[in-house]
Scaffold this motif. Structure first.
Motif, PDB file in Angstrom:
ATOM      1  N   VAL B 307       0.920  -1.105   0.074  1.00 43.41           N
ATOM      2  CA  VAL B 307       0.080  -0.201  -0.025  1.00 43.41           C
ATOM      3  C   VAL B 307       0.916   1.260   0.007  1.00 43.41           C
ATOM      4  O   VAL B 307       1.395   1.535   0.899  1.00 43.41           O
ATOM      5  CB  VAL B 307      -1.043   0.120   1.087  1.00 43.41           C
ATOM      6  CG1 VAL B 307      -1.828   1.278   1.359  1.00 43.41           C
ATOM      7  CG2 VAL B 307      -1.601  -1.364   1.342  1.00 43.41           C
ATOM      8  N   ALA B 308       1.167   1.826  -1.243  1.00 44.46           N
ATOM      9  CA  ALA B 308       1.851   2.749  -1.310  1.00 44.46           C
ATOM     10  C   ALA B 308       1.219   4.269  -1.225  1.00 44.46           C
ATOM     11  O   ALA B 308       0.711   4.466  -2.376  1.00 44.46           O
ATOM     12  CB  ALA B 308       2.845   2.767  -2.520  1.00 44.46           C
ATOM     13  N   TYR B 309       0.973   4.740  -0.154  1.00 41.26           N
ATOM     14  CA  TYR B 309      -0.012   5.806  -0.096  1.00 41.26           C
ATOM     15  C   TYR B 309       0.396   6.953  -0.107  1.00 41.26           C
ATOM     16  O   TYR B 309      -0.152   8.225  -0.719  1.00 41.26           O
ATOM     17  CB  TYR B 309      -0.466   5.601   1.403  1.00 41.26           C
ATOM     18  CG  TYR B 309      -1.940   5.877   1.469  1.00 41.26           C
ATOM     19  CD1 TYR B 309      -2.758   5.282   0.749  1.00 41.26           C
ATOM     20  CD2 TYR B 309      -2.737   6.909   2.080  1.00 41.26           C
ATOM     21  CE1 TYR B 309      -4.250   5.206   0.747  1.00 41.26           C
ATOM     22  CE2 TYR B 309      -4.091   7.117   2.052  1.00 41.26           C
ATOM     23  CZ  TYR B 309      -4.863   6.170   1.476  1.00 41.26           C
ATOM     24  OH  TYR B 309      -6.260   6.398   1.191  1.00 41.26           O
ATOM     25  N   SER B 310       1.843   7.172   0.163  1.00 40.75           N
ATOM     26  CA  SER B 310       2.548   8.602  -0.218  1.00 40.75           C
ATOM     27  C   SER B 310       3.305   8.348  -1.554  1.00 40.75           C
ATOM     28  O   SER B 310       3.770   7.247  -1.929  1.00 40.75           O
ATOM     29  CB  SER B 310       3.056   9.153   1.017  1.00 40.75           C
ATOM     30  OG  SER B 310       4.093   8.156   1.164  1.00 40.75           O
ATOM     31  N   GLU B 313       6.821   6.645  -0.840  1.00 41.60           N
ATOM     32  CA  GLU B 313       6.942   5.243  -1.047  1.00 41.60           C
ATOM     33  C   GLU B 313       6.727   4.505  -2.312  1.00 41.60           C
ATOM     34  O   GLU B 313       7.289   3.653  -2.465  1.00 41.60           O
ATOM     35  CB  GLU B 313       5.704   4.586  -0.079  1.00 41.60           C
ATOM     36  CG  GLU B 313       6.011   4.491   1.520  1.00 41.60           C
ATOM     37  CD  GLU B 313       6.458   5.720   2.167  1.00 41.60           C
ATOM     38  OE1 GLU B 313       5.907   6.569   1.999  1.00 41.60           O
ATOM     39  OE2 GLU B 313       7.434   5.517   2.858  1.00 41.60           O
TER      40      GLU B 313
END
Lengths: 419, 419
Positions: B307-310, B313
């Motif tokens: 989960v690459a939320y930003s 990342e």
């Protein structure tokens, strides 16, 4: 004052759980109205007509859900118009809204959807922002029927809820509100349901015009207090008094009120403390990230989530030492601590939660049974590990593990860790 | 043959979800019986009496749940006995069973529980192994009422279910089973509900003893076909014929049947092809991983979820080129393709799904509005990108995006991509 609810849909009589009754009942209570009854009928012309006629003759307000879709078995509009002897009128604006719904999806609008643009003559339209079928509020002045207001709503809860909150409830409130009823829900984590029951029993017993319910779901206990009366100040006072008494008993085990959830509470705490979060999960398989990111604006504090489902990913992405896994196993305190620490380095998040366990139904052993879950938490200053054993299905174990992890972080953030 | 269900309890009209309707409806279907309607009433003498009289006059079988508890507001026994003009008889054996229930728990039996030992004269007792209130089956031979059987059951699902399975269902089956009823659910993805309706309408119209329903949830459309008859072979034949006809029309848009889901279908396809999967998600925030890992045994093919939320990342973990994000934005076809490719390298999974979009409610712009979602799919031989615009709440956009992603992979695995 009589309010009846009619739920339409054969699926509701053949296996689909209907949550609309509970939702509409509770929301009506909030403005002092009560459902006198609820009737579920299938998509059947004769049955619907009979129930509509009886209900319109008996109630002041009739709310209906379902049967507004575009298909052959959606009959509510047609039968309500027949019983009321009012025409169905084609509404161009609604047609345009429905058409736009399809244009936004790059789809051609099927011919069938035109049926949803018909409105019972004189009805007020309730815009549906999450689906195609608009709702309708009909005012009735009839010698034949007692009913004064009929409300037509679609069936899906996601469509009903905004329409009910934004239009139906304010409308009914302005027209019918009499008694004042207020509720407060307290959410508890960290105690079994029967313990909560035992602890608050002295308060429950000492109160008369107050109604209590206790509900448990995936280890979260909800205490609902409902107070009614005619004097708003007195109602508020009583509600506050009881709330304070329960807080004195259950203390920090109460994590939130009303619509608050563990994920939005930890979100608020992180924002207040200007801290960031990352999570890495094995057995919960993404549910922890999903729950955290359900909160609008979570991108402010949520950095990343790693679902390291296989050992090789725990090693390659999170830099867990292969020897740790070899020696202690993937489901162990040592491994969750290394997972947490590894992600803290990669993501630079202030707090990292790590979860590893056995969700089942397979994969359990005598030593490490299904339901065994380890939780690791890396904070800016320390590293913590906890171990739990949950009962239930695969889905329940995932859900209970996520609640535990979120509560572990919450207690750390408010400084009362461990339980 | 008319079967009605009456659910008794004020809590059911004020916020408690009632799962008994769905359960009883589905279980009756399994023996060829159908609920004609369902009525919920509060614990109110007058209301209950009126509903009982109407229902006894109209139905062949009336099933009632609730109102058998030991407290003042449990009125079902009393009112049923009054309406039927049959005495309530004290039953010593039941009293002994109830007393034992308390002895087993080291508790003193409250005086109130004695009321639960009263049985309507002539009724057959249904033992309750999980609670104190026994159920009752009453045979009625009356000139006044049409009803032939009345079944009284307690309210809690955990008490009802064993009583229904072990006693009520066999009793009704032996007395009333005439028809054979079989159902088949086909799950469809990739067409709007109204289009499905339009396409299958010729089949729906040409069949008589067949019942169709269409339901949509998060863009998945369920077609339920129910066939009834007296000849089992004929019922099976008809069901199969209709199923085949619908498959001929909707083809690969049908992804599964009955209890199958998109996630278990892609799981089976991956196992069959001995391929592995990893996913990376932004706006769906872990829900895609969660859905995939809800399937027992998914660890065989599921490698990892990121989960690459930003943006940082996406760059640091997935090796997305910062210039790509700078130039096209995080929500773009270019970025999802790099996310998919990046994770394919890290995880060595055969297939990688990547999702990036705007789940809302904030973060939308005129150019990139809330609901815009890009999907990337890296396969062993190619890379694909698709773009969609979904409507709904944050939670719904997450759900619809996950269904889209899973279906994109499914179509690729069965070789009919794109839609």
């Amino acid at each position: 004052m009589r309010v009846e609810l009619i739920c339409i849909g054969t699926e509701l009589l053949t296996g689909k759980v209907n949550t609309n009754i509970a939702y509409i009942g509770a929301r009506l209570n909030s403005i002092g109205l009560e459902l006198s009854n609820e009737i579920t009928v299938g998509d059947d012309k004769k049955e619907m007509e009979k129930v509509f006629i009886e209900s319109f003759g008996r109630a002041d307000v009739v709310i209906m859900t379902g049967g507004l879709g575009p298909t052959f078995d959606d009959l509510t509009r047609e039968i309500a118009s027949k019983v009321l002897r009012r025409k169905l009128i084609f509404d161009k604006d609604i047609m345009a809204q429905i058409a736009r719904h399809f244009i936004d999806r790059n789809m051609e609008m099927p011919k069938n959807n035109e049926s949803q643009a018909y409105i019972i003559s004189g009805a007020r339209v309730i815009t549906n922002k999450t689906g195609t079928a608009p709702g309708q509020i009909i005012e009735v002045k009839s010698l034949k029927f007692k009913v004064k207001n009929i409300v037509l709503l679609p069936g899906p809860p996601a469509e009903i809820n905004p329409m009910f909150e934004n239009t139906v409830l304010p409308y009914l409130k302005s027209k019918y509100e009499q008694k004042i009823v207020k509720s407060k829900i307290l959410h508890v984590y960290g105690l079994p349901e029967s313990k909560v029951d035992e602890l608050i029993k002295p308060i429950v017993k000492s109160e008369n015009n107050v109604f209590f319910t206790i509900l448990a779901h995936l280890s979260v206990i909800d205490i609902k207090i409902t107070v009614s009366g005619t004097d708003e100040m007195l109602v508020d006072e009583t509600l506050n008094k009881i709330k304070t008494e329960i807080y004195e008993i259950l203390k920090e085990n109460i994590f939130g009120e009303d619509n608050e959830t563990l994920e939005n509470i930890i979100g608020n705490l992180l924002i207040k403390r200007r801290k960031t979060l990352a999570v890495t999960e094995s057995c919960t398989g993404g549910l922890l990230s999903h729950r955290i990111t359900n909160i609008p604006g979570s991108s402010v504090y949520f950095r990343a989530g790693i679902v390291a489902y296989s050992n090789s990913e725990k090693i390659s992405i999170l830099n867990v030492d292969p020897e740790t896994i070899e020696k202690y196993g993937a489901v162990s305190g040592e491994t969750v601590l290394e997972m947490a620490r590894g992600l803290q380095v990669i993501s630079k998040a202030d707090y990292v939660l790590a979860v590893s366990g056995i969700a089942g139904p397979g994969g359990g052993t005598a030593e490490k049974p299904v339901g065994l879950v380890y939780f690791g938490l890396a904070t800016p200053t320390e590293r913590l590990v906890e171990k739990m054993k949950f009962l239930g299905s695969r889905i329940e174990i995932k859900g209970k593990s996520v609640n535990y992890a979120l509560d572990m972080l919450r207690r750390q953030l408010i400084g009362t860790h461990p339980i």
